[in-house]
Design an enzyme around this catalytic site. Structure first.
Site, short mmCIF file in Angstrom:
data_model
loop_
_atom_site.label_atom_id
_atom_site.label_comp_id
_atom_site.label_asym_id
_atom_site.label_seq_id
_atom_site.Cartn_x
_atom_site.Cartn_y
_atom_site.Cartn_z
CG HIS A 291 -1.86 1.38 1.17
ND1 HIS A 291 -2.72 2.11 0.59
CD2 HIS A 291 -1.85 2.14 2.49
CE1 HIS A 291 -2.99 2.95 0.27
NE2 HIS A 291 -2.98 3.20 2.02
CG ASP B 254 -0.33 6.24 2.00
OD1 ASP B 254 -1.58 5.95 2.06
OD2 ASP B 254 0.25 5.74 3.34
CG ASP C 171 -5.02 3.65 4.65
OD1 ASP C 171 -6.01 2.79 5.68
OD2 ASP C 171 -4.22 4.40 4.33
CG HIS D 207 -6.47 7.48 1.25
ND1 HIS D 207 -5.92 6.37 0.79
CD2 HIS D 207 -5.18 6.98 2.51
CE1 HIS D 207 -5.04 5.61 0.56
NE2 HIS D 207 -5.25 6.28 2.04
#
Length: 1568
Positions: free
Chosen positions: A38, A40, A162, A405
């Site tokens: 993951h 970001d 997430d 996000h």
């Protein structure tokens, strides 16, 4: 209650298992290991820092090393698999790879080893992101994947692991993108526990109330968020032990690891419904050393599967989410459903993730504003042919990053947030270069000395261009596919006035509004602007722009008139009402507390009061240490107030008031303290309250973090603790306080636990009598904690971190102080709606305009407004026709080459609006005026799959009740119909219509192949620049000749005609209607209307002006569009009125059949009778060599349409037009008919031409006297009954055998014939004219329009019809004009000089004609010709007259046989005039038309008239006879009289019809 099982088809055709997937083993617990990372796109580090792995002291993360390592490992072992999500990082890595590496990676994708999941530019937030931006960012990523890897790289799974809560709209969008499934990592802890217990962790999400199974999506909740089971994280960032499988080692742990894994697998399976489970093997920024993961996973798989021989039923293998979903699909189970969403998300009893709904409010506003800018640039790139451009791609990618996000959510570190803002600014700067380039392309041949400037600080009233330039251009681009009005605000310095000219050369009403004190004192504001220059744009064309010329003037008088009225109301115990113009929204203020207490719609009967209170409050955030759940702090993610009751922002919840009033906007400035203020703003004539709030710097000296909210309370309204919020700006979702649909809520945080994301609006609904909406300009958190409450959080400043990773408090600062944020709310109520636009219509259309405001830019210029109009293309529209009001153009975007991406949506939900929830139909071709559609392919929402090729899984679902919500047959039938329509549209060679139909909430996406509609230079507006190069060449058989055929001949001529209409070039006739002037062409009018043909043929002026009294400007504009373009869009409710207008003007194709055009005789001795087919109306014609003449043989009874008649030689030639009154609001007498069963008004418009032998001395009442009998008038109609009283004549005086000669006006080649034109409404002493009836009711107080019995010069009529220049609203009559753009249709009279280019041309003609008269006798001291200088002569009597009385003073005393009076005729000697009369006084009055003399002045104001009768009418109608000459006239601000039609808000739609009522300003509103 029983469960019915329904088989719902979510795809068409068979779906075969993926051959790259491991199917697992029957009878085993199959564990799908999903290797993932993951990444970001910014959080603790910036995007760049994350990619390159810099700033590792903050976080050890480098994305490029992850991809390097993973790809290398996958190439070594074909059994291994990996998924990747964030396209922003992947394509940055991809662009740095060699061709060989790219080929290797494509092989991995084709073999299914590397699978793209999600595929958007980022993993977007689902609370603060708008659906428009979500679709865009997904499209950027998915299309790049499709272009790079083809179908093999196409994601079919959503991967939202997430985000901090999940929206229903996100699932709907994924379903429309063709996804088969969606997986979440975070849901409420109570919800998760309930689902694990009930084995409902996986479901079919029915994500739309209106779209049916097209928006249904299989959704699964991952067991461990997105982490591996405890003890099985094998990354350099993890601390778990690896698998040590050498039995010689002391730390050998294979058996322990295997046992722990099997236990974890069995525990997980207890919460899931099948024998397939998923385990995510990865975490944030894992796999920087992929070998660590894969080496340990290889061992895990080998040793766990080895236990199967000992009876273990656990089977482990590498897999992907799509393989896992395929296994679930093959299980053929019946799945539960979900219809609500996953908000709010709580990870503990005191940990509600609802603070980020509002965190970093400034960034949220920045993102929303940039989205509107991006849509505009994409549109203009298509319309002007700029195409795909790296600068546009840069802005698209920047906006894609900001949907992350941790970006738009406001949960990144401050340094990262600054980087996000900088990315947006850089993207906007590059894209604006494209916008400027497009504007230049739309100005062919125009070399401007300056480039447009985009002022990004207009939100704080700062712009260097407008503050320093003496003159500049304003360009307002409308990104909506329908016209809209907008109030433009321009920051300017104090002490100077401005003249604003619109694209037609008309002056625009402006108002100088003081900038609020709280804005002037903003920290860091570096601006000289003290005022906002405010004006109404008028209708900005769809996908087009309007330009305005703004120039400073040193006139103190204009400055005084433009300045707003500013005063502070006295405190009172009584509710004081402000903005009381009829049809407007009045505000009831408590002047003691300075707060809003009521709103009301101003109607003729009074104000319909609606109680509502509004104020600002703040919650104190908990300052915990986060060591325990109950000690959780309020932070960037978490909202946790320390009390349920908020605190007032000022002592006593009191604010100070300042009232600002003017003709464009009325404002109330509220100030609670030094860090909270607000402007309540209402546009006269609209029903919308704009609330512009400003909060900050929030004080923290007391050591308490504060979270500020705006709260509205509707007293005595019972909403049953129910309210509604939008889902990402689209569908509305029902919310109930302290309630969750899928589990029993035990809420220990009564405030935070009831907060929900509000992306665009929050609604209350208490039944048919009460609905209210509060719309916002950015994402915020909101709630309704009690009945009738609406609460939105606007700003947060906190002192502690909430311990979820950010590592710093949400304490934003700027210029050494707390950050100040400014934003807007918009308030609507169901009382504001009507049958034409109900409440659902209001909040949807206002929401559309709030989402996409006009893009305003400024260009310094040295050109005068005359040169600007002559040089520039001041108005542009890129569409052929506007879209229906229930349709929204979601996307218009270049894809490269000749391909264009188009998305259109139905923006209403089913049953939301009585009118606009119906299906909508539109033609895609209408969206592109200068481009022809070659083919159209319908695609999925992200434009990466052809719709007809889409295959989606089908699922069996459970639902309560016995009725099936959808079935496979319905789905198949719908898809077959979709493929049929797609084949019809996208057949390439077949072509076909491009008409589509949209159901409520439906979005359709198309890839169009387009070509230029013609080979003329794009958007050329001048005939000389038209290119005709599209030639078809062929050889004529046997002749040896070449046939040259211009393929686009008809199209080119039609487009040139359209461009002439847009530019108003080469016009030769002007239509005047309700204060507006339209420069048009005789050729077009004559072709399309016999009514105008009569006028043109019988008016010898080269450039006449025709005044249309009873036609509404909206209808006239629609009819002109119909005549020039061949079509026009009109609301169904407006159709009847438009048809009536067409009947009055005899518009062919609407009111008159056009199959057989009339043939007019050429011989002047011939007469004929033409009968319009199907009309039943006989039209007599007569032609002469020099001109046409007609005489009336019939009485002037009202006719349904214009008719030609004969007249005697002694009467004037006339063309009469009578019919239904279109503009007038008079109520027609019942039973009055025109003979055809249709009621009509006696409204007559006459164009008259007199000759030198047509004496006006007849005393008898001719049968052709056209004065109608006034109809009875109810009190409701008192102010408008004059519209049906008399006839208006536009008169051209000429001699018998020669036409009137007009001087050239020195303009663009057109000639104005002012002196020969007058509006003749009768003379008080003329026996042939209608008499003034004093019993008739008085007219509206603001319109000094003469009665039919009073003649007026053309100059006077024009002065009353034309709007004044900026600041010259009124001529000193004391009657203020508060309406902008003539709302309501009534205006005060205005001076002529210097208003517009057209008026200056007319005035110049007047002055030169005056000079020609006075030059012979000289000028009097006052500068006007005196009576003694008039040129006149006494005409000798003809010999045929009878001998007269000797008492006659004539030298030849003979009698007129018709009148019996001594013959005595006077003739005007003005050149080319020839006017004759038997009364010298009439001749003197006639001469005032040549000289412009107005000897009669009003004792109350500056009004002057050429005739005493007109002055009497003026006094009666303007001053109502209530003033005596000795009284002092009131000032414009003191009168505050308003005469407007009510309009719909922002921008107004078609206004509802109601009678105007003048409302005097209450004593509390007196000016200071």
């Amino acid at each position: 209650m029983w469960l019915a099982i329904a088989c719902v088809l979510l795809f068409f055709g068979n779906v075969w298992a993926n051959p790259s997937c491991n199917p697992g083993k029957a009878g085993m617990l199959n564990v799908h290991l999903v290797c993932h990372t993951h990444n970001d796109v910014g959080w603790l580090k910036t995007v760049d820092q994350y990619f390159y792995g810099s700033q590792n002291s903050i976080q050890l993360a480098g994305v490029e090393y992850i991809l390097d390592s993973v790809v290398r490992t996958l190439l070594e072992d074909p059994e291994k698999k990996f998924i990747y999500v964030e396209s922003a990082f992947f394509f940055r890595w991809w662009d740095e790879q060699t061709d060989k590496m790219k080929a290797d990676v494509k092989g991995l994708v084709e073999r299914g080893q590397l699978e793209f999941i999600g595929g958007g530019w980022c993993m977007n937030d689902e609370a603060a992101a708008h659906y428009n931006a979500i679709i865009d960012q997904m499209t950027v990523g998915l299309r790049k994947l499709n272009e790079t890897f083809g179908d093999a790289g196409k994601p079919t799974i959503g991967w939202q692991i997430d985000p901090f809560g999940h929206s229903r709209e996100q699932a709907s969008l994924f379903a429309q993108m063709g996804f088969n499934g969606l997986f979440h990592g975070r849901i409420d802890f109570d919800d998760k526990n309930t689902r694990l217990a009930n084995k409902t962790m996986e479901m079919v999400w029915q994500a739309s109330q209106d779209l049916g199974d097209a928006a249904w999506l299989f959704t699964g909740i991952l067991p461990n968020r997105y982490s591996p089971p405890r003890g099985f994280c094998f990354d350099v960032l993890c601390r778990d032990d690896p698998i040590m499988d050498d039995p010689r080692l002391k730390d050998y742990n294979v058996d322990e690891k295997v046992a722990d894994f099997v236990k974890a697998a069995e525990t997980e399976s207890s919460g899931y419904a099948t024998d397939h489970i998923i385990m995510t093997m990865g975490e944030d920024f894992n796999y920087q050393s992929a070998d660590m993961w894969y080496k340990n996973l290889d061992k895990l798989i080998r040793y766990v599967n080895a236990r199967q021989g000992n009876g273990s039923r656990v089977n482990v293998f590498y897999s992907t989410p799509s393989c896992y979903l395929d296994s679930l699909h093959q299980a053929n189970l019946t799945w539960p459903t979900k219809t609500d969403d996953f908000f709010p998300y709580a990870s503990g009893n005191h940990t509600y993730w609802t603070g980020y709904f509002t965190s970093r409010a400034a960034l949220k506003g920045h993102v929303r504003a940039t989205n509107a800018f991006l849509q505009a640039v994409k549109q203009v790139s298509v319309l002007t042919g700029l195409g795909a451009d790296p600068r546009l791609e840069g802005l698209k990618e920047a906006m894609g990053v900001l949907q992350h996000h941790d970006a738009v959510s406001g949960t990144a570190k401050q340094a990262v947030t600054d980087d996000y803002s900088e990315r947006l600014d850089q993207g906007v700067d590059g894209a604006f270069e494209m916008l400027a380039e497009a504007y230049r392309k739309l100005q062919p041949g125009v070399e401007t000395e300056e480039s447009p400037v985009y002022c990004s600080q207009l939100n704080i009233s700062s712009c260097s261009v407008t503050e320093t330039s003496d003159s500049f251009l304003v360009t307002a681009y409308n990104p909506l596919a329908k016209p809209r009005e907008h109030i433009i605000r321009i920051p300017v310095p104090a002490g100077t006035a401005y003249k604003v000219t619109n694209y037609q050369g008309n002056a625009v009403t402006v108002q100088l509004v003081p900038i609020p004190d709280s804005v002037l004192t903003l920290p860091g504001r570096n601006s000289n602007a003290k005022l906002d220059l405010v004006f109404n744009s008028g209708d900005i064309p769809p996908l087009g722009y309007l330009q305005f010329h703004v120039r400073r003037t040193n006139s103190r008088r204009i400055l005084t008139q433009q300045m707003s009225s500013v005063y502070i109301p006295e405190a009172s115990d009584q509710l004081q009402w402000f903005n009381q113009q009829e049809g407007s929204l009045a505000l009831g203020m408590d002047t003691k507390t300075g707060t809003l207490k009521a709103i009301g719609v101003v109607r003729p009967s009074g104000i319909d009061m609606i109680k509502v209170n509004q104020t600002f409050l703040w919650y104190a955030g908990v300052n915990g240490n986060n060591s325990k759940e109950e000690w959780r702090s309020s932070g960037a993610y978490i909202f946790r107030p320390n009390t349920s009751a908020p605190f007032p922002v000022s002592e006593g919840d009191a604010a100070t008031l300042k009232v600002i009033q003017g003709p464009v906007v009325n404002e109330i400035h509220q100030t609670w303290n030094g860090w909270v203020s607000q402007v309540l703003r209402v546009v006269p004539g609209t029903l919308l309250l704009q609330m512009e709030w400003l909060v900050g710097p929030i004080p923290i000296q007391d050591g308490v973090g504060k979270e500020v909210v705006s709260r509205l309370v509707w007293p005595d309204v019972n909403t049953h603790k129910t309210f509604y919020t939008d889902s990402n700006g689209r569908e509305m979702i029902k919310r109930v306080v302290d309630y969750r649909p899928t589990w029993k809520l035990n809420n220990l945080e009564p405030v935070a636990g009831n907060y929900y994301p509000v992306t665009s609006r929050i609604l209350l609904d208490a039944g048919d009598n009460f609905k209210a909406a509060l719309l916002n300009d950015r994402a915020q958190g909101g709630t309704s904690l009690d009945d009738g409450h609406m609460e939105l959080m606007v700003h947060r400043r906190l002192l502690h971190d909430d311990a979820f990773g950010v590592g710093e408090a949400l304490n934003e600062t700027a210029f050494g102080e707390g950050l100040v944020v400014r934003g807007k709310h918009y308030l609507l109520h169901s009382e504001f709606g009507d049958s034409m636009c109900d409440f659902g219509c209001l909040h949807r259309l206002v929401g559309e305009r709030v989402l996409l405001p006009p893009i305003i830019s400024f260009t310094p210029t040295t050109a005068t407004h005359h040169d600007w109009i002559a040089r520039d293309n001041t108005k542009f529209s890129g569409v052929r026709a506007e879209v229906p009001y229930n349709v929204h153009l979601l996307s218009l975007e270049p894809l490269g080459g000749s391909e264009v991406l188009v998305r259109v949506e139905h923006q209403f939900q089913a049953n939301e609006s009585v009118t606009f929830s119906a299906p909508a139909t539109l033609d895609l071709q209408d969206l592109l005026a200068d481009w022809d559609i070659v083919s159209a392919q319908e695609t999925t929402l992200a434009a990466n799959t052809i719709k007809k090729d889409l295959n989606r899984y089908q699922w069996k679902v459970q639902h309560e009740g016995g009725q099936q919500r959808g079935g496979s047959e319905d789905a198949q039938r719908g898809r077959k119909e979709g493929r049929r329509q797609d084949a019809q549209r996208g057949g390439g060679e077949r072509g076909g219509p491009f008409t589509i139909t949209l159901k409520p909430m439906e979005i359709k996406t198309f890839i169009l192949v387009v070509k230029k509609a013609s080979d003329r230079s794009l958007f050329t507006k001048k005939i000389s620049q038209v290119r005709c190069s599209n030639v078809c060449l062929s050889v004529m058989a046997g002749e040896g000749l070449l046939s040259l055929r211009w393929n686009n001949h008809r199209t080119s001529f039609m487009q040139v005609l359209s461009s002439l209409w847009d530019k108003h070039k080469y016009s030769d006739v002007t239509l005047a209607c309700a204060g507006k002037f339209y420069s048009v062409h005789k050729f077009v009018l004559s072709t399309c209307s016999d009514y105008f043909l009569d006028i043109v043929e019988n008016t010898p002026c080269t450039h006449p002006t025709i005044v249309l009294k009873d036609i509404r400007p909206q209808d006239l504009e629609a009819l002109l569009n119909y005549m020039y373009l061949g079509e026009v869009n009109v609301l169904q409710t407006d159709l009847s009125r438009l048809i009536k207008a067409a009947e009055c003007l005899r518009i062919k194709g609407l009111a008159v059949p056009d199959e057989t055009p009339p043939q007019y005789p050429t011989d002047d001795t011939k007469t004929g009778s033409l009968v319009g087919a199907g009309s039943g109306q006989e039209i007599s014609t007569a032609a002469q060599t020099t001109k046409r003449r007609r005489t009336d043989d019939e009485s002037s009874n009202s006719l349904p349409s214009p008719q030609r008649k004969k007249k005697s030689a002694r009467t004037s030639s006339a063309v009469e037009a009578t019919g239904d009154s279109i503009c007038s609001r008079d109520q027609q007498q019942e039973g009055e008919s025109d003979g055809s069963g249709r009621e009509s008004h006696d409204i007559t418009t006459t164009i008259t031409t007199t000759t030198n032998n047509n004496n006006n001395n007849n005393n008898n009442n001719d049968s052709h006297n056209t004065s109608p009998t006034p109809t009875s008038t109810t009190p409701r109609d008192m102010h408008h009954s004059q519209d049906s009283i008399g006839e208006m004549r536009i008169k051209t005086e000429e001699q018998e055998e020669e036409e009137v000669k007009c001087e050239d006006d020195g303009g663009d080649g057109s000639e104005a014939c002012l002196a020969a034109l007058e509006v003749h409404l009768g003379h008080p002493d003329d026996p042939h004219q209608a008499k003034y009836d004093p019993s008739l009711p008085p007219g509206p107080p603001l319109l000094p329009q003469p009665y039919p019995s009073q003649p007026q010069s053309f100059e006077e009529i024009v002065s009353q019809a034309l709007p004044g220049p900026s600041g010259l609203q009124g001529d000193g009559t004391g009657a203020g004009w508060e309406g902008s753009r003539g709302k309501g249709g009534d205006m005060a009279s205005f001076h002529l000089q210097g208003f517009t280019q057209q008026m200056e041309v007319l005035e110049d003609s007047v002055h030169r004609m005056r000079g020609s008269v006075c030059a012979e006798g000289g000028l009097a001291a006052g500068g006007a010709c005196t009576v003694g200088q008039y040129g006149m002569e006494l005409i000798p009597p003809p010999p045929s007259l009878a001998p007269g009385s000797s008492s006659s003073s004539s030298s030849d005393p003979r009698l007129d046989l018709d009148t019996g009076r001594p013959y005595r005729m006077w003739r005007c000697l003005f050149p080319d005039c020839g006017y004759t009369t038997d009364r010298e006084s009439w001749l003197k009055q006639h001469f005032r038309k040549h000289t412009g003399e107005k000897p009669y002045s009003c004792p109350f104001c500056s009004f002057r008239s050429a005739q005493k009768g007109n002055l009497n009418v003026h006094i009666k109608r303007v001053h109502y006879g209530g003033l005596q000459p000795q009284q002092q006239p009131k000032t414009q601000q003191q009168q505050q009289l308003q005469h407007q039609q009510p309009q719909l808000p922002l921008p107004p739609l078609q206004p509802t019809t109601s009678n105007a009522q003048s409302l005097s300003k209450p004593s509390s509103l007196s000016s200071t």
